[in-house]
Scaffold this active site. Sequence first.
Site, PDB file in Angstrom:
ATOM      1  N   ILE A 284     -29.589 -48.258  19.757  1.00 17.36           N
ATOM      2  CA  ILE A 284     -29.652 -48.110  18.304  1.00 17.36           C
ATOM      3  C   ILE A 284     -30.945 -47.432  17.864  1.00 17.36           C
ATOM      4  O   ILE A 284     -30.948 -46.546  17.004  1.00 17.36           O
ATOM      5  CB  ILE A 284     -29.536 -49.505  17.640  1.00 17.36           C
ATOM      6  CG1 ILE A 284     -28.113 -50.051  17.823  1.00 17.36           C
ATOM      7  CG2 ILE A 284     -29.914 -49.455  16.168  1.00 17.36           C
ATOM      8  CD1 ILE A 284     -27.923 -51.479  17.350  1.00 17.36           C
TER       9      ILE A 284
ATOM     10  N   ASP B 101     -45.961 -52.161  25.814  1.00 22.38           N
ATOM     11  CA  ASP B 101     -45.198 -53.389  25.615  1.00 22.38           C
ATOM     12  C   ASP B 101     -45.589 -53.938  24.248  1.00 22.38           C
ATOM     13  O   ASP B 101     -46.781 -54.173  23.997  1.00 22.38           O
ATOM     14  CB  ASP B 101     -45.551 -54.391  26.737  1.00 22.38           C
ATOM     15  CG  ASP B 101     -44.632 -55.601  26.743  1.00 22.38           C
ATOM     16  OD1 ASP B 101     -44.288 -56.110  25.657  1.00 22.38           O
ATOM     17  OD2 ASP B 101     -44.246 -56.044  27.849  1.00 22.38           O
TER      18      ASP B 101
ATOM     19  N   SER C  98     -33.108 -55.864  12.377  1.00 27.74           N
ATOM     20  CA  SER C  98     -32.832 -57.290  12.488  1.00 27.74           C
ATOM     21  C   SER C  98     -31.470 -57.488  13.166  1.00 27.74           C
ATOM     22  O   SER C  98     -31.023 -56.637  13.954  1.00 27.74           O
ATOM     23  CB  SER C  98     -32.870 -57.893  11.078  1.00 27.74           C
ATOM     24  OG  SER C  98     -32.671 -59.271  11.136  1.00 27.74           O
TER      25      SER C  98
ATOM     26  N   LYS D 126     -35.093 -63.288  14.793  1.00 31.04           N
ATOM     27  CA  LYS D 126     -34.715 -62.299  13.764  1.00 31.04           C
ATOM     28  C   LYS D 126     -34.862 -62.876  12.357  1.00 31.04           C
ATOM     29  O   LYS D 126     -35.177 -62.138  11.417  1.00 31.04           O
ATOM     30  CB  LYS D 126     -33.291 -61.801  14.010  1.00 31.04           C
ATOM     31  CG  LYS D 126     -33.123 -61.009  15.317  1.00 31.04           C
ATOM     32  CD  LYS D 126     -33.859 -59.663  15.312  1.00 31.04           C
ATOM     33  CE  LYS D 126     -33.383 -58.771  16.452  1.00 31.04           C
ATOM     34  NZ  LYS D 126     -34.047 -57.459  16.489  1.00 31.04           N
TER      35      LYS D 126
ATOM     36  N   ILE E 269     -22.566 -52.782  17.600  1.00 32.51           N
ATOM     37  CA  ILE E 269     -22.642 -51.314  17.683  1.00 32.51           C
ATOM     38  C   ILE E 269     -22.149 -50.856  19.054  1.00 32.51           C
ATOM     39  O   ILE E 269     -22.672 -51.268  20.098  1.00 32.51           O
ATOM     40  CB  ILE E 269     -24.097 -50.830  17.426  1.00 32.51           C
ATOM     41  CG1 ILE E 269     -24.599 -51.311  16.054  1.00 32.51           C
ATOM     42  CG2 ILE E 269     -24.168 -49.314  17.546  1.00 32.51           C
ATOM     43  CD1 ILE E 269     -23.813 -50.836  14.846  1.00 32.51           C
TER      44      ILE E 269
END
Length: 279
Positions: free
Chosen positions: A27, A76, A153, A171, A200
């Site tokens: 995404i 990271d 999120s 989240k 997704i």
Amino acid sequence: MISDPSLFPKDLFRGKTVFVTGGGSGINLGVASNFAALGANVGICGRTQDKLGHAAIGLRELNAHVEGKVLPVAADVRDPAALASAIARTQSELGPIDVVVAGAAGNFLCPAEELSPNGFKTVIDIDLLGSFHASRAAFEQLRERHGCIIFISAPQAFVPQAYQLHVGAAKAGVDMLMRNLAVEWGKFGIRANSIVPGPIEGTEGLKRLSTPEADAKAKQVVPLRRYGSVDDIGQAAVFLASPLAAYITGTVLLVDGGSALVGSALWNQTVETLPRAKR
Ligand code: HXC
Ligand code: NAP
């Protein structure tokens, strides 16, 4: 991997710099691609330099029409110093950051009673602390540019889902972080918003959480009767960063085909039937 470029001016983000955590895949790469297609300079960060380098090749093709720049820089997000250094390098090579997309995340299925303290902490560290670290490190640049932050999120933030305790907590924290930043940094001209993607297609997140059989069933209850694409999310991000959204801050934008409206009951049943390796 590119939105319909005729929907926005192709140079909408020319001369702007967008920094995407977790931008090497899925995404977040879809989001980075949509910005690149509209002329942005794009910095992508993740832990794996090879993956970032590969993603950067595609991004360079997308913003070549404005001679845009792309910087793949490994860091990271759990390491604030490493992330700050990646952000500083982005500024020096691409120009000050206008848009931060905080998308790096970790996930796995695990029943609450089997989740170890370190398993819980790991996801909180990547998703929640990582989002704070990115926002904090980019603050000065965002203030200078009157920029914005887009947090990626997930529906788990407000719809409890079995075996996703750690992700829900992380989240939900991300969305509250977003609201607090919208309140505090609005006076600096910085906007903050979250995007909640639904399931997704073709992503690591979906692969970890589902199976093709479970997906076929789940699609029948999505109000729009399909899963989303990475471009669905990329286009929402471009909108939120564009002048069209100049008065939008502190909002959680669901880009999920209505999935959250039908709750998690089907998921909670399905997860029990998934192969043990998944959970
Ligand atoms: C139970 C697990 C586990 C699993 C790891 N852990 N995997 N516990 N079930 N399947 C525990 C480990 O046992 C350890 O705790 C702790 O988590 C840290 O594990 P490490 O492997 O050392 O962590 P690390 O190398 O930092 O890797 C982080 C990771 C990994 C999250 C565990 O999966 C990762 O790198 N993921 C990045 C990619 C990703 O997850 N993409 C999907 C994002 S999608 P102990 O106690 O043993 O020390 C997403 C989807 C949202 O967020 C919604 C989709 C619909
Ligand atoms: P993905 O491809 O695995 O994306 C996660 C990215 O984060 C990877 O590129 C990964 O790269 C990076 N990352 C992970 N840990 C990191 C760390 N500690 N530091 C820096 N980078 C790190 O998965 P995705 O499914 O596309 O998910 C992208 C975002 O969408 C996540 O925020 C996820 O929660 C959200 N989301 C996904 C879905 C879905 O259907 N897939 C639904 C709702 C929300 P490295 O491993 O190379 O570091």
